[in-house]
Enzyme design. Structure first.
Site, PDB file in Angstrom:
ATOM      1  N   LYS A  12       0.864  -1.189   0.000  1.00  0.00           N
ATOM      2  CA  LYS A  12       0.000   0.000   0.000  1.00  0.00           C
ATOM      3  C   LYS A  12       0.899   1.238   0.000  1.00  0.00           C
ATOM      4  O   LYS A  12       0.873   2.017   0.946  1.00  0.00           O
ATOM      5  CB  LYS A  12      -0.849   0.039   1.273  1.00  0.00           C
ATOM      6  CG  LYS A  12      -1.761  -1.141   1.512  1.00  0.00           C
ATOM      7  CD  LYS A  12      -2.503  -0.902   2.819  1.00  0.00           C
ATOM      8  CE  LYS A  12      -3.253  -2.105   3.315  1.00  0.00           C
ATOM      9  NZ  LYS A  12      -3.689  -1.937   4.706  1.00  0.00           N
ATOM     10  N   SER A  68     -10.001   1.752   8.244  1.00  0.00           N
ATOM     11  CA  SER A  68      -9.295   2.895   7.640  1.00  0.00           C
ATOM     12  C   SER A  68      -9.747   3.173   6.209  1.00  0.00           C
ATOM     13  O   SER A  68      -9.867   4.330   5.802  1.00  0.00           O
ATOM     14  CB  SER A  68      -7.782   2.662   7.639  1.00  0.00           C
ATOM     15  OG  SER A  68      -7.298   2.573   8.949  1.00  0.00           O
TER      16      SER A  68
END
Ligand code: ADP
Length: 151
Positions: free
Chosen positions: A42, A130
């Site tokens: 990520k 998130s």
């Protein structure tokens, strides 16, 4: 010997679910290092890393035994450097379990002194995630009930 735990994650952003895991972890550990990992799969962050460090530090300003660091290396290596013998992680559901199970095995193979310790999410925070916060924030939605600091 002080019991030091590393709480690693992307924390993009850090949520009330994460805060809950850290605060509950204090009953098990003398010191907790919240470690923001970057340069993983990520790699494109939504919230800049320096901004998130500042917000997590602000969240735990009254806790001298909670610190915040960033790292871009193997979690198992970073734990060793920081004399952390425990990796603290949170579990929300079976999807988290499947993922956590495999990374815990890998981390233990890389550093056999490292124990992963899992805390089950508090029901109040189980749905906080998130990526949902990023989506809501991207379209100017109100995320204040899901994060422990002001954006
Ligand atoms: P990663 O990219 O390593 O999965 P995250 O920032 O998404 O990092 O999460 C860090 C840790 O916090 C993980 O162990 C994750 O399962 C846990 N976690 C995330 N959200 C919650 C929540 N709402 N309640 C409890 N644990 C959570």
């Amino acid at each position: 010997m002080k019991r030091i735990a590393l709480f690693p994650g992307s924390f993009d952003p850090f949520t009330k679910g994460h805060e809950d895991i850290v605060l509950r972890g204090l009953s098990l550990f003398d010191e907790i290092i919240v470690a923001i990992g970057y340069n993983s799969s990520k790699s494109q962050r939504y919230f800049p890393i320096a901004f998130m460090v500042e917000k997590i530090e602000e969240t735990f300003a009254n806790y001298p035994n909670i610190s915040v660091k960033t790292f871009s290396e193997l979690t198992a290596e970073f734990a060793k450097k920081n004399k952390a013998k425990y990796l603290l992680r949170g579990l929300r559901n079976t999807t988290d379990f499947e993922y956590e199970n495999s990374i815990a095995q890998v981390n233990r193979n890389l550093n056999n002194e490292l124990e992963s310790v899992f805390l089950i999410t508090s029901p109040l925070f189980a749905s906080i995630n998130s990526s949902i916060i990023r989506e809501v924030h991207r379209y100017q939605g109100d995320v204040s009930s899901m994060i422990p600091y002001k954006l």
